[in-house]
Each structure stands twice: as C-alpha cells, then as structure tokens.
Design a protein around this motif. Structure first.
Motif, PDB file in Angstrom:
ATOM      1  N   GLY A 148      -3.148 -22.372   4.105  1.00  0.00           N
ATOM      2  CA  GLY A 148      -2.692 -23.752   4.664  1.00  0.00           C
ATOM      3  C   GLY A 148      -1.129 -23.808   4.159  1.00  0.00           C
ATOM      4  N   GLY A 149      -0.828 -23.053   3.025  1.00  0.00           N
ATOM      5  CA  GLY A 149       0.733 -23.018   2.720  1.00  0.00           C
ATOM      6  C   GLY A 149       1.418 -22.025   3.245  1.00  0.00           C
ATOM      7  N   THR A 150       2.623 -22.514   3.656  1.00  0.00           N
ATOM      8  CA  THR A 150       3.729 -21.592   4.338  1.00  0.00           C
ATOM      9  C   THR A 150       4.986 -21.428   3.160  1.00  0.00           C
ATOM     10  OG1 THR A 150       4.629 -23.337   5.265  1.00  0.00           O
ATOM     11  CG2 THR A 150       2.940 -22.257   6.259  1.00  0.00           C
ATOM     12  N   ALA A 151       5.685 -20.692   3.563  1.00  0.00           N
ATOM     13  CA  ALA A 151       7.226 -20.401   2.942  1.00  0.00           C
ATOM     14  C   ALA A 151       8.001 -21.757   3.040  1.00  0.00           C
ATOM     15  CB  ALA A 151       7.825 -19.396   3.351  1.00  0.00           C
ATOM     16  N   LEU A 152       7.565 -22.435   4.285  1.00  0.00           N
ATOM     17  CA  LEU A 152       8.367 -23.601   4.372  1.00  0.00           C
ATOM     18  C   LEU A 152       7.878 -24.864   3.514  1.00  0.00           C
ATOM     19  CD1 LEU A 152       9.252 -23.420   8.372  1.00  0.00           C
ATOM     20  CD2 LEU A 152      10.733 -23.187   6.312  1.00  0.00           C
ATOM     21  N   LEU A 153       6.575 -24.771   3.365  1.00  0.00           N
ATOM     22  CA  LEU A 153       6.149 -25.784   2.563  1.00  0.00           C
ATOM     23  C   LEU A 153       6.441 -25.489   1.010  1.00  0.00           C
ATOM     24  CD1 LEU A 153       4.076 -28.236   1.869  1.00  0.00           C
ATOM     25  CD2 LEU A 153       2.407 -26.573   1.595  1.00  0.00           C
ATOM     26  N   LEU A 154       6.602 -24.033   0.736  1.00  0.00           N
ATOM     27  CA  LEU A 154       7.027 -23.837  -0.795  1.00  0.00           C
ATOM     28  C   LEU A 154       8.453 -24.496  -0.788  1.00  0.00           C
ATOM     29  CD1 LEU A 154       6.612 -20.043  -1.427  1.00  0.00           C
ATOM     30  CD2 LEU A 154       5.707 -22.002  -2.967  1.00  0.00           C
ATOM     31  N   ARG A 155       9.508 -24.433   0.150  1.00  0.00           N
ATOM     32  CA  ARG A 155      10.684 -24.979   0.169  1.00  0.00           C
ATOM     33  C   ARG A 155      10.797 -26.374   0.070  1.00  0.00           C
ATOM     34  NH1 ARG A 155      14.407 -22.324   4.673  1.00  0.00           N
ATOM     35  NH2 ARG A 155      14.949 -20.769   2.889  1.00  0.00           N
ATOM     36  N   GLN A 156       9.634 -27.013   0.416  1.00  0.00           N
ATOM     37  CA  GLN A 156       9.765 -28.655   0.062  1.00  0.00           C
ATOM     38  C   GLN A 156       9.526 -29.086  -1.193  1.00  0.00           C
ATOM     39  OE1 GLN A 156       7.023 -30.253   2.955  1.00  0.00           O
ATOM     40  NE2 GLN A 156       7.827 -29.237   4.615  1.00  0.00           N
ATOM     41  N   HIS A 157       8.983 -27.826  -2.191  1.00  0.00           N
ATOM     42  CA  HIS A 157       8.720 -28.146  -3.540  1.00  0.00           C
ATOM     43  C   HIS A 157       9.453 -27.473  -4.384  1.00  0.00           C
ATOM     44  CE1 HIS A 157       5.174 -30.465  -2.876  1.00  0.00           C
ATOM     45  NE2 HIS A 157       5.102 -29.934  -1.650  1.00  0.00           N
ATOM     46  N   PHE A 158      10.357 -26.238  -3.869  1.00  0.00           N
ATOM     47  CA  PHE A 158      11.099 -25.507  -4.913  1.00  0.00           C
ATOM     48  C   PHE A 158      12.334 -24.976  -4.229  1.00  0.00           C
ATOM     49  CE2 PHE A 158       6.691 -24.743  -6.271  1.00  0.00           C
ATOM     50  CZ  PHE A 158       6.759 -25.162  -7.570  1.00  0.00           C
ATOM     51  N   ASN A 159      13.134 -24.401  -4.988  1.00  0.00           N
ATOM     52  CA  ASN A 159      14.281 -23.857  -4.307  1.00  0.00           C
ATOM     53  C   ASN A 159      14.013 -22.525  -4.084  1.00  0.00           C
ATOM     54  OD1 ASN A 159      16.977 -22.554  -3.513  1.00  0.00           O
ATOM     55  ND2 ASN A 159      17.339 -22.085  -6.047  1.00  0.00           N
ATOM     56  N   THR A 160      13.922 -22.105  -2.558  1.00  0.00           N
ATOM     57  CA  THR A 160      13.110 -21.054  -2.025  1.00  0.00           C
ATOM     58  C   THR A 160      13.842 -20.192  -1.331  1.00  0.00           C
ATOM     59  OG1 THR A 160      11.058 -22.328  -1.948  1.00  0.00           O
ATOM     60  CG2 THR A 160      10.991 -20.331  -0.888  1.00  0.00           C
ATOM     61  N   ARG A 161      13.956 -19.125  -1.404  1.00  0.00           N
ATOM     62  CA  ARG A 161      14.594 -17.964  -0.673  1.00  0.00           C
ATOM     63  C   ARG A 161      13.631 -17.260   0.237  1.00  0.00           C
ATOM     64  NH1 ARG A 161      18.471 -13.372  -3.149  1.00  0.00           N
ATOM     65  NH2 ARG A 161      18.435 -14.845  -4.832  1.00  0.00           N
ATOM     66  N   ILE A 162      13.800 -17.326   1.461  1.00  0.00           N
ATOM     67  CA  ILE A 162      12.830 -16.805   2.403  1.00  0.00           C
ATOM     68  C   ILE A 162      13.470 -15.295   3.092  1.00  0.00           C
ATOM     69  CG2 ILE A 162      11.657 -17.006   4.342  1.00  0.00           C
ATOM     70  CD1 ILE A 162      11.278 -19.864   3.655  1.00  0.00           C
ATOM     71  N   LEU A 163      12.984 -14.219   2.607  1.00  0.00           N
ATOM     72  CA  LEU A 163      13.826 -12.920   3.038  1.00  0.00           C
ATOM     73  C   LEU A 163      13.397 -12.721   4.275  1.00  0.00           C
ATOM     74  CD1 LEU A 163      13.798 -10.827  -0.153  1.00  0.00           C
ATOM     75  CD2 LEU A 163      15.469 -12.540   0.354  1.00  0.00           C
ATOM     76  N   PRO A 164      14.220 -12.070   5.102  1.00  0.00           N
ATOM     77  CA  PRO A 164      14.030 -11.583   6.454  1.00  0.00           C
ATOM     78  C   PRO A 164      13.119 -10.310   6.239  1.00  0.00           C
ATOM     79  CG  PRO A 164      16.245 -11.077   5.736  1.00  0.00           C
ATOM     80  CD  PRO A 164      15.570 -12.230   4.899  1.00  0.00           C
ATOM     81  N   PRO A 165      12.354  -9.972   7.364  1.00  0.00           N
ATOM     82  CA  PRO A 165      11.414  -8.841   7.180  1.00  0.00           C
ATOM     83  C   PRO A 165      12.318  -7.608   7.093  1.00  0.00           C
ATOM     84  CG  PRO A 165      10.880  -9.826   9.254  1.00  0.00           C
ATOM     85  CD  PRO A 165      12.166 -10.625   8.378  1.00  0.00           C
ATOM     86  N   VAL A 166      11.677  -6.591   6.133  1.00  0.00           N
ATOM     87  CA  VAL A 166      12.142  -5.368   6.162  1.00  0.00           C
ATOM     88  C   VAL A 166      11.625  -4.527   7.225  1.00  0.00           C
ATOM     89  CG1 VAL A 166      12.479  -3.231   4.733  1.00  0.00           C
ATOM     90  CG2 VAL A 166      12.923  -5.355   3.660  1.00  0.00           C
ATOM     91  N   ARG A 167      12.479  -3.832   7.900  1.00  0.00           N
ATOM     92  CA  ARG A 167      12.094  -3.089   9.297  1.00  0.00           C
ATOM     93  C   ARG A 167      12.045  -1.485   8.898  1.00  0.00           C
ATOM     94  NH1 ARG A 167      11.152  -6.596  13.600  1.00  0.00           N
ATOM     95  NH2 ARG A 167      11.873  -8.719  12.982  1.00  0.00           N
ATOM     96  N   CYS A 168      11.260  -0.758   9.867  1.00  0.00           N
ATOM     97  CA  CYS A 168      11.613   0.484   9.457  1.00  0.00           C
ATOM     98  C   CYS A 168      12.303   1.203  10.739  1.00  0.00           C
ATOM     99  CB  CYS A 168      10.152   1.451   9.219  1.00  0.00           C
ATOM    100  SG  CYS A 168       9.059   0.930  10.308  1.00  0.00           S
ATOM    101  N   GLY A 169      12.632   2.419  10.843  1.00  0.00           N
ATOM    102  CA  GLY A 169      13.522   2.905  11.875  1.00  0.00           C
ATOM    103  C   GLY A 169      13.319   2.500  13.390  1.00  0.00           C
ATOM    104  N   ASP A 170      12.020   2.254  13.421  1.00  0.00           N
ATOM    105  CA  ASP A 170      11.634   1.987  15.145  1.00  0.00           C
ATOM    106  C   ASP A 170      11.635   0.392  15.147  1.00  0.00           C
ATOM    107  OD1 ASP A 170       9.412   1.077  13.641  1.00  0.00           O
ATOM    108  OD2 ASP A 170       8.248   2.692  14.587  1.00  0.00           O
ATOM    109  N   GLY A 171      11.934  -0.185  13.992  1.00  0.00           N
ATOM    110  CA  GLY A 171      12.150  -1.571  14.282  1.00  0.00           C
ATOM    111  C   GLY A 171      10.709  -2.454  13.991  1.00  0.00           C
ATOM    112  N   GLU A 172       9.831  -1.760  13.605  1.00  0.00           N
ATOM    113  CA  GLU A 172       8.514  -2.203  13.228  1.00  0.00           C
ATOM    114  C   GLU A 172       8.647  -2.822  11.698  1.00  0.00           C
ATOM    115  OE1 GLU A 172       5.311  -2.837  14.659  1.00  0.00           O
ATOM    116  OE2 GLU A 172       5.853  -1.946  16.678  1.00  0.00           O
TER     117      GLU A 172
END
Ligand SMILES: Cc1cc2nc3c(=O)[nH]c(=O)nc-3n(C[C@H](O)[C@H](O)[C@H](O)COP(=O)(O)O)c2cc1C
Ligand SMILES: Nc1ncnc2c1ncn2[C@@H]1O[C@H](COP(=O)(O)OP(=O)(O)OP(=O)(O)O)[C@@H](O)[C@H]1O
Length: 188
Positions: free
Chosen positions: A117-141
């Motif tokens: 039920g909880g998302t990173a955005l919900l965390l952000r409503q309660h805490f100072n939250t840094r949401i990192l962009p996904p790390v990808r490999c060479g082929d972009g996956e």
C-alpha cells in the motif's frame, strides 16, 4: 531500536546489486555529511521469497557481508514473517519514525506495507525523502533482483554477475564512526 537522528535506506536488497549499491553509497555519504548515523533497513527473508515468488539470490549472511563493505552504522533486519506482513503502510511509517530519519533514501519503485500500500511518494509526505532514479545497465534495462534471477535462470550467469557487480566493487574504507556495521534485529 530508537535513534536520535539518521539517514536510512530501505529494501529487500537481495543480491545487493548495482542499484542497491547506489542507494547504499548515497545513504552513507548523506549521513557522513550530516554527521549522523547511516542505517540500512532490510527484510529477511526478502518479501518475494516469503511469498514464494522467488528464490533468494544470496543468503542473509552474504547480504550482510556485502552491505557491511559500505560501512553503515546500523543494519536493521526485520523478521519478515506472518505477523510482520500484516503491518499497514501507516504502521510501517510509525516504526520508521522511531529512527528519527532526517532523510530517507529509496528507489522510485519502493513499496511497503500490507498489499504494497505504501509508495515512495507516501514516504515523502512523512519524511524528507530522496527518491533516486533507477540505475540501468548498458542496454538501458533497469538493474533489479528479478532481472538477475531471470538471467541466472536463462543460464546467463556471467551477465547476472555483471549486474550484481561484486568482482570489481570498490569497498568503502573502515567506518570512521563505529567500525563494523552493527546488526540489530527489529522487534515485532
Ligand atoms: C510491513 C510490510 C508489509 C508488506 N506486505 C506485503 C504484501 O502484503 N505483499 C507484497 O507483495 N509485499 C509486501 N511487502 C513488501 C513490500 O512490497 C516490498 O517488497 C518490501 O518493502 C521491500 O521493498 P523492495 O522490494 O523495494 O526492496 C510488505 C512490506 C512491509 C514493510
Ligand atoms: N536499479 C535500481 N536503481 C535504483 N534503486 C533501485 C534499483 N533497484 C532497486 N532499487 C531500490 O532499492 C531498494 C530495494 O529494492 P529491492 O530490494 O526491491 O530491489 P529490486 O531489484 O527492485 O528487487 P525485485 O526485482 O525483486 O523487485 C528500493 O528502495 C528500490 O527502489
């Protein structure tokens, strides 16, 4: 466990792959900058393993050894069992509050609490939250534990190992705070 202040990252961290490693690096760096404790909050077994959806990539011992190379001050291992799993997202937020996080660092797809039920955005409503962009490999996956499992299943062990990246990882110097990571077991 209760703390006065910390920077915390949360996840199953199965395999402690390149995406997880980025979270760990950022968490430890942010904590050192602030002069407060770096905390890694993880689950055992990984939720997907508990729900029978996956085989673990590594043992808890191996996971803790890999996490320890980043030299966090505390590792919280929540016993992911039939009692724990009933916690709602709000229950989990209340527990996290005990750590007094000045910053929470997670990836975009982080989910928590019963029925996810909880998302990173919900965390952000309660805490100072840094949401990192996904790390990808060479082929972009996007690098993920699921992708590593799939590669291993297809017999592509070398490709899987590249995503885990444990051969050429630059390990952190010994922690300048409390030495080795300290293992805590979260109470239920
Ligand atoms: C209190 C709690 C309850 C959870 N309940 C479920 C659940 O009912 N179903 C599920 O698939 N995952 C559940 N999860 C797992 C989360 O969706 C997620 O996989 C876990 O927090 C690890 O995050 P990560 O997969 O991004 O590492 C729960 C997690 C927490 C913290
Ligand atoms: N490639 C990635 N880049 C950045 N953050 C990531 C990446 N993969 C996972 N994370 C983050 O790491 C934390 C732990 O995630 P988790 O253990 O679920 O890894 P996962 O690889 O997504 O697992 P799975 O494939 O089994 O769902 C979460 O906050 C998640 O958002």
């Amino acid at each position: 466990m209760a703390l006065d202040a910390c920077v915390v990252t949360i996840g199953a961290f199965d395999g402690v792959h390149r995406g997880h490693q980025e979270l760990l690096r950022q968490t430890i760096a942010a904590a050192r900058r602030r002069g407060i404790a770096a905390v890694v909050y993880t689950f055992d077994p990984p939720p997907k393993v508990y729900f029978g959806q996956a085989e673990p990539l590594i043992s808890l011992r191996e996971k803790l050894e890999r996490i320890a190379t980043f030299a966090p001050d505390h590792v919280v291992v929540a016993d992911f069992n039939q009692i724990y799993v009933r916690r709602t997202a709000l229950d989990f937020l209340a527990e996290l509050q005990l750590l007094r996080p000045r910053e929470v660092i997670v990836g975009e797809d982080f989910r928590f609490g019963s029925c996810k039920g909880g998302t990173a955005l919900l965390l952000r409503q309660h805490f100072n939250t840094r949401i990192l962009p996904p790390v990808r490999c060479g082929d972009g996956e996007i690098v993920s534990s699921s992708r590593i499992r799939a590669l291993r299943r297809s017999g592509l062990a070398a490709a899987a190992a590249t995503l885990e990246n444990w051969r050429d990882i630059v390990t952190a110097p010994p922690a300048n705070r409390s030495g080795l990571a300290q293992l805590e077991v979260a109470s239920q």
